[in-house]
Design an enzyme around this catalytic site. Structure first.
Site, PDB file in Angstrom:
ATOM      1  N   ASP A  80       5.999   5.883  -2.571  1.00  5.36           N
ATOM      2  CA  ASP A  80       5.453   4.534  -2.383  1.00  5.36           C
ATOM      3  C   ASP A  80       4.270   4.326  -3.341  1.00  5.36           C
ATOM      4  O   ASP A  80       3.423   5.209  -3.506  1.00  5.36           O
ATOM      5  CB  ASP A  80       4.980   4.435  -0.913  1.00  5.36           C
ATOM      6  CG  ASP A  80       4.579   3.031  -0.500  1.00  5.36           C
ATOM      7  OD1 ASP A  80       5.122   2.069  -1.057  1.00  5.36           O
ATOM      8  OD2 ASP A  80       3.731   2.913   0.404  1.00  5.36           O
TER       9      ASP A  80
ATOM     10  N   GLU B 169       6.940  -3.657  -8.706  1.00  7.93           N
ATOM     11  CA  GLU B 169       6.264  -4.757  -7.998  1.00  7.93           C
ATOM     12  C   GLU B 169       5.832  -5.839  -8.971  1.00  7.93           C
ATOM     13  O   GLU B 169       5.347  -5.545 -10.061  1.00  7.93           O
ATOM     14  CB  GLU B 169       5.045  -4.184  -7.256  1.00  7.93           C
ATOM     15  CG  GLU B 169       4.211  -5.206  -6.496  1.00  7.93           C
ATOM     16  CD  GLU B 169       3.150  -4.553  -5.594  1.00  7.93           C
ATOM     17  OE1 GLU B 169       3.475  -3.590  -4.870  1.00  7.93           O
ATOM     18  OE2 GLU B 169       1.993  -5.005  -5.623  1.00  7.93           O
TER      19      GLU B 169
ATOM     20  N   GLY C 180      -2.423  -3.160   5.403  1.00  5.42           N
ATOM     21  CA  GLY C 180      -3.450  -2.890   6.405  1.00  5.42           C
ATOM     22  C   GLY C 180      -3.325  -3.723   7.663  1.00  5.42           C
ATOM     23  O   GLY C 180      -2.329  -4.422   7.883  1.00  5.42           O
TER      24      GLY C 180
ATOM     25  N   HIS D 145       6.400  -5.557   1.137  1.00  5.49           N
ATOM     26  CA  HIS D 145       5.258  -4.661   1.419  1.00  5.49           C
ATOM     27  C   HIS D 145       4.348  -5.352   2.420  1.00  5.49           C
ATOM     28  O   HIS D 145       4.422  -6.556   2.624  1.00  5.49           O
ATOM     29  CB  HIS D 145       4.490  -4.369   0.120  1.00  5.49           C
ATOM     30  CG  HIS D 145       5.143  -3.332  -0.708  1.00  5.49           C
ATOM     31  ND1 HIS D 145       4.661  -2.061  -0.822  1.00  5.49           N
ATOM     32  CD2 HIS D 145       6.286  -3.378  -1.440  1.00  5.49           C
ATOM     33  CE1 HIS D 145       5.478  -1.362  -1.595  1.00  5.49           C
ATOM     34  NE2 HIS D 145       6.470  -2.136  -1.991  1.00  5.49           N
ATOM     35  N   GLY D 146       3.470  -4.565   3.006  1.00  7.21           N
ATOM     36  CA  GLY D 146       2.509  -5.140   3.941  1.00  7.21           C
ATOM     37  C   GLY D 146       3.220  -5.837   5.091  1.00  7.21           C
ATOM     38  O   GLY D 146       2.828  -6.917   5.529  1.00  7.21           O
ATOM     39  N   ALA D 147       4.288  -5.202   5.606  1.00  6.75           N
ATOM     40  CA  ALA D 147       5.155  -5.874   6.580  1.00  6.75           C
ATOM     41  C   ALA D 147       4.900  -5.479   8.028  1.00  6.75           C
ATOM     42  O   ALA D 147       5.703  -5.785   8.904  1.00  6.75           O
ATOM     43  CB  ALA D 147       6.615  -5.617   6.213  1.00  6.75           C
ATOM     44  N   SER D 148       3.785  -4.804   8.303  1.00  4.72           N
ATOM     45  CA  SER D 148       3.506  -4.452   9.694  1.00  4.72           C
ATOM     46  C   SER D 148       3.222  -5.708  10.521  1.00  4.72           C
ATOM     47  O   SER D 148       2.651  -6.678  10.020  1.00  4.72           O
ATOM     48  CB  SER D 148       2.299  -3.503   9.765  1.00  4.72           C
ATOM     49  OG  SER D 148       2.735  -2.172   9.563  1.00  4.72           O
TER      50      SER D 148
ATOM     51  N   ASN E  52       8.515  -2.337   4.336  1.00  2.74           N
ATOM     52  CA  ASN E  52       7.543  -1.233   4.356  1.00  2.74           C
ATOM     53  C   ASN E  52       6.607  -1.318   5.558  1.00  2.74           C
ATOM     54  O   ASN E  52       5.992  -2.363   5.812  1.00  2.74           O
ATOM     55  CB  ASN E  52       6.709  -1.273   3.077  1.00  2.74           C
ATOM     56  CG  ASN E  52       7.458  -0.705   1.891  1.00  2.74           C
ATOM     57  OD1 ASN E  52       8.688  -0.634   1.901  1.00  2.74           O
ATOM     58  ND2 ASN E  52       6.746  -0.290   0.884  1.00  2.74           N
TER      59      ASN E  52
ATOM     60  N   THR F 207       1.011   0.665   8.808  1.00  2.00           N
ATOM     61  CA  THR F 207      -0.041   0.325   9.776  1.00  2.00           C
ATOM     62  C   THR F 207       0.441   0.345  11.234  1.00  2.00           C
ATOM     63  O   THR F 207      -0.260   0.881  12.107  1.00  2.00           O
ATOM     64  CB  THR F 207      -0.619  -1.061   9.416  1.00  2.00           C
ATOM     65  OG1 THR F 207      -1.159  -0.967   8.094  1.00  2.00           O
ATOM     66  CG2 THR F 207      -1.688  -1.501  10.380  1.00  2.00           C
TER      67      THR F 207
HETATM   68  O1  LIG Z   1       3.423  -1.839   2.323  1.00  2.85           O
HETATM   69  C1  LIG Z   1       3.182  -0.814   2.922  1.00  2.85           C
HETATM   70  C2  LIG Z   1       3.401   0.484   2.270  1.00  2.85           C
HETATM   71  O2  LIG Z   1       3.787   0.332   0.937  1.00  2.85           O
HETATM   72  C3  LIG Z   1       2.681  -0.772   4.332  1.00  2.85           C
HETATM   73  O3  LIG Z   1       2.263  -2.019   4.779  1.00  2.85           O
HETATM   74  P1  LIG Z   1       1.474  -2.175   6.184  1.00  2.85           P
HETATM   75  O4  LIG Z   1       0.034  -1.849   5.913  1.00  2.85           O
HETATM   76  O5  LIG Z   1       1.636  -3.614   6.568  1.00  2.85           O
HETATM   77  O6  LIG Z   1       2.125  -1.264   7.144  1.00  2.85           O
HETATM   78  O1  LIG Z   2       0.597   0.807   0.824  1.00  2.00           O
HETATM   79  C1  LIG Z   2      -0.075   1.714   1.237  1.00  2.00           C
HETATM   80  C2  LIG Z   2       0.401   2.586   2.339  1.00  2.00           C
HETATM   81  O2  LIG Z   2       0.049   2.029   3.583  1.00  2.00           O
HETATM   82  C3  LIG Z   2      -0.103   4.004   2.157  1.00  2.00           C
HETATM   83  O3  LIG Z   2      -1.471   4.070   2.282  1.00  2.00           O
HETATM   84  P1  LIG Z   2      -2.312   5.391   1.824  1.00  2.00           P
HETATM   85  O4  LIG Z   2      -2.503   5.283   0.319  1.00  2.00           O
HETATM   86  O5  LIG Z   2      -3.564   5.299   2.614  1.00  2.00           O
HETATM   87  O6  LIG Z   2      -1.467   6.595   2.183  1.00  2.00           O
HETATM   88 ZN   LIG Z   3       2.922  -1.326  -0.060  1.00  2.81          ZN
HETATM   89 ZN   LIG Z   4       0.771  -2.973  -5.600  1.00  2.00          ZN
END
Ligand SMILES: O=C(CO)COP(=O)(O)O
Ligand SMILES: O=C[C@H](O)COP(=O)(O)O
Ligand SMILES: [Zn+2]
Ligand SMILES: [Zn+2]
Length: 311
Positions: free
Chosen positions: A88, A140, A185, A214-217, A257, A260
């Site tokens: 990732d 990306e 996050g 990404h950022g899909a939590s 992804n 979080t």
């Molecule tokens: O995009 C992510 C990892 O690449 C994770 O996103 P979250 O912080 O929303 O879980």
């Molecule tokens: O996109 C980032 C992921 O949540 C991974 O985060 P990290 O670099 O703290 O392991």
């Molecule tokens: Zn990401």
């Molecule tokens: Zn990026």
């Protein structure tokens, strides 16, 4: 089975569903995720950041990458579902090379902080190396606001669909992560969640490849409240509503992804157990509740993304 990520995502793209990619740093999360996916008879993607590889390898990228490949591959061979291992947000070429050499199923080259031409040039180079080893590649376009590898972007820079078409054609990348308004996050939106669905639709029409959110939590309220009940302070936490993610899947997202949500679920379980059991010092007992909550998040995501039953 241990498979190429491309195999999982092309099938998802043809059949309009999405497969979650879960970030791990340790064995507890891995075990919980794979148990959840096996129960749901679903394909699943395990992903590690450069930070996770650094952590597992005690600073040595190849040692860390080999640790994850050996562990995930061996476990995957005992289960009858497709499992892939993905790097990732690869930004450092040393980590990307280590992941390819160690046997990752796919890598992400994230040069989205560079200008378009430079991003294209770097991505094209990584695609050349990775494909020579049978490893597929994610890239990306646009930028996500929030913290990413300790770099704080102030504002979202959304993807330009016409640029996405050129980028995909010229780089030969296998999957693309278009920035459409999410961020990494637990603090994604100050007010209402706002994603650019129209932009996503155009990117899919013009590129026709599997797309990544990404950022899909979703930052489930249940686990935020439980963690806070047992002493955490997550004030203002907010994620992407499940309904919005489902809309993204309809419009062409195939990899979702998630990091979080697992972190918060595990934290809630760990805090609860430790505060309720002052005498506990067996890790198999004090990690158990956290692992069960992680598994719960995993199974819920597999269901609403329509990946359940697709193994
Ligand atoms: O995009 C992510 C990892 O690449 C994770 O996103 P979250 O912080 O929303 O879980
Ligand atoms: O996109 C980032 C992921 O949540 C991974 O985060 P990290 O670099 O703290 O392991
Ligand atoms: Zn990401
Ligand atoms: Zn990026």
């Amino acid at each position: 089975m241990y498979v190429n990520t491309k195999e999982i995502l092309e099938k998802a793209s043809k059949n309009y569903y999405a497969v979650p990619a879960f970030n791990i740093n340790n064995l507890e999360f891995l075990i919980a995720i794979l148990q959840g996916a096996a129960e749901k008879k679903a394909p699943v993607i395990i992903e590690t950041s450069e930070g996770a590889i650094k952590y597992a390898g005690n600073g040595d990228p190849l040692r860390g990458a080999k640790f994850f490949v050996e562990t995930v591959k061996n476990y995957a061979e005992t289960l009858d579902i497709p499992i892939a291992l993905h790097l990732d947000h690869g930004k450092n070429l040393e980590y990307i090379a280590a992941a390819i050499k160690a046997g990752y199923s796919s890598v992400m080259i994230d040069a989205s902080h560079e200008v378009f031409e430079k991003n294209l040039e770097i991505t094209k180079e990584v695609v050349k190396w990775a494909h020579a080893s049978g490893v597929s590649v994610e890239a990306e376009l646009g930028q996500l606001a929030g913290i990413e590898d300790n770099v704080m972007a102030e504002e979202n820079v959304l993807v330009d669909p016409e640029q996405a078409k050129i980028f995909v054609e010229k780089t030969g990348v296998d999957f693309l992560a278009p920035a459409i308004g999410t961020s990494h996050g637990a603090f994604k939106f100050k007010g209402e969640a706002k994603l650019d669905f129209e932009r996503l639709k155009k990117v899919k029409e013009l590129t026709k490849i599997p797309l990544v959110l990404h950022g899909a939590s979703s930052v489930p309220k249940k686990f935020v409240e439980l963690a806070e009940k047992y002493g955490a302070n997550l004030g203002g936490a907010k994620g992407v509503p499940q309904e919005d993610i489902k809309e993204c899947v309809k419009l062409g997202i195939n990899k979702v992804n998630t990091d979080t949500d697992l972190r918060i679920a595990f934290l809630a379980g760990l805090r609860k157990h430790l505060l309720e059991n002052e005498k506990e010092f067996d890790p198999r007992k004090y990690f158990k509740q956290g692992m069960e909550f992680v598994k719960e998040v995993v199974m819920e995501r597999l269901e609403f993304l329509n990946a359940a039953g697709k193994a």
